[in-house]
Design a protein around this motif. Sequence first.
Motif, mmCIF file in Angstrom:
data_model
loop_
_atom_site.group_PDB
_atom_site.id
_atom_site.type_symbol
_atom_site.label_atom_id
_atom_site.label_comp_id
_atom_site.label_asym_id
_atom_site.label_seq_id
_atom_site.Cartn_x
_atom_site.Cartn_y
_atom_site.Cartn_z
ATOM 1 N N ARG A 45 35.340 84.273 1.313
ATOM 2 C CA ARG A 45 36.443 84.783 0.491
ATOM 3 C C ARG A 45 35.945 85.547 -0.726
ATOM 4 N NH1 ARG A 45 39.045 79.408 -0.986
ATOM 5 N NH2 ARG A 45 39.788 80.660 -2.728
ATOM 6 N N PHE A 46 34.732 85.261 -1.163
ATOM 7 C CA PHE A 46 34.229 85.850 -2.410
ATOM 8 C C PHE A 46 33.132 86.888 -2.178
ATOM 9 C CE2 PHE A 46 36.042 81.740 -3.293
ATOM 10 C CZ PHE A 46 36.891 82.024 -4.347
ATOM 11 N N THR A 47 32.922 87.286 -0.919
ATOM 12 C CA THR A 47 31.888 88.285 -0.640
ATOM 13 C C THR A 47 32.298 89.685 -1.090
ATOM 14 O OG1 THR A 47 32.734 88.534 1.621
ATOM 15 C CG2 THR A 47 30.884 87.009 1.301
ATOM 16 N N SER A 48 33.563 89.837 -1.471
ATOM 17 C CA SER A 48 34.035 91.126 -2.016
ATOM 18 C C SER A 48 34.484 90.965 -3.469
ATOM 19 C CB SER A 48 35.189 91.677 -1.174
ATOM 20 O OG SER A 48 34.772 91.917 0.149
ATOM 21 N N SER A 49 34.035 89.925 -4.114
ATOM 22 C CA SER A 49 34.432 89.663 -5.496
ATOM 23 C C SER A 49 34.007 90.801 -6.424
ATOM 24 C CB SER A 49 33.797 88.354 -5.975
ATOM 25 O OG SER A 49 33.995 88.174 -7.363
ATOM 26 N N GLU A 50 34.823 91.020 -7.475
ATOM 27 C CA GLU A 50 34.455 92.015 -8.489
ATOM 28 C C GLU A 50 33.225 91.577 -9.272
ATOM 29 O OE1 GLU A 50 37.802 92.872 -10.956
ATOM 30 O OE2 GLU A 50 38.980 93.746 -9.323
ATOM 31 N N ALA A 55 29.475 87.915 -5.488
ATOM 32 C CA ALA A 55 29.643 88.510 -4.156
ATOM 33 C C ALA A 55 28.329 88.496 -3.382
ATOM 34 C CB ALA A 55 30.170 89.935 -4.282
ATOM 35 N N GLU A 56 27.243 88.878 -4.051
ATOM 36 C CA GLU A 56 25.931 88.905 -3.381
ATOM 37 C C GLU A 56 25.473 87.497 -3.020
ATOM 38 O OE1 GLU A 56 23.994 93.015 -5.196
ATOM 39 O OE2 GLU A 56 23.416 91.101 -6.068
ATOM 40 N N THR A 57 25.706 86.545 -3.920
ATOM 41 C CA THR A 57 25.341 85.149 -3.640
ATOM 42 C C THR A 57 26.075 84.645 -2.411
ATOM 43 O OG1 THR A 57 24.995 84.716 -6.002
ATOM 44 C CG2 THR A 57 25.301 82.804 -4.574
ATOM 45 N N CYS A 58 27.368 84.959 -2.328
ATOM 46 C CA CYS A 58 28.176 84.471 -1.211
ATOM 47 C C CYS A 58 27.786 85.135 0.108
ATOM 48 C CB CYS A 58 29.656 84.652 -1.505
ATOM 49 S SG CYS A 58 30.255 83.528 -2.799
#
Length: 242
Positions: A45-50, A55-58
Amino acid sequence: MQHFSAIPTLIKIIEDCTQEAVVRHEAAEALAAFRDPKFIEVLRRFTSSECVELAETCKIAVDYLKWISDLQSDQEKSSVSVFGTLDPAPPLDNKIDNAAGLDEIARIFMDTNQPLFSRYRAMFSLRNIGTREAVEVLIEGFKDSSALFKHEIAFVFGQLQSEYAVQSLMNVLRDDTEHPMVRHEAAEALGAIASRKEIYTLLKEFSASHHPRIIRESCHVALDMYEYGKSEEFEYTLNHFS
């Protein structure tokens, strides 16, 4: 620790956009460290986080948990690094017995077209090799654009405690244009290495109140690490158990 009671709190931290990037990153990495593929959907869910670092960690965490789910044996799944840590990516399977093997790992490590998970695997392979040549490749990674990638390099240097990395780590800590999470990890790596008086001097300088909180607090921790590393108690422990 892998205490299951921590899972709801970790997920709340990941979801909380008011938290610092480094905190959300650590929470996502901790969730992946449970090594349970059931968390793939939460992390995806957070791979496209702002928040780029989150995002990279996920993305790395999702790839890691997919890798775990594909393993056949429990022995493979329970593997811990030679440094006693459960890393966010396993080293590459390559057997390094010549310069060509090191060159191939270095190529993957530096290739920005590779998934971060693959580059992390190359990073931990370089750490395990631990030679001056491997350290020099890792230093080149500080030129990368990803703060997450660079902070993990600094973490690896703290594990290696290599004198060859000291000058680069000092340069990272001094660089006020660098992401705070990278400088934070560089400070702690320097505290772990504790090989030169100039390290102490630099950490003392950046522990002053006018520096950003994450930097000065990291330097306070690093100074404690430095002083403990130089203490008679630490020397006794090394000699007693070696």
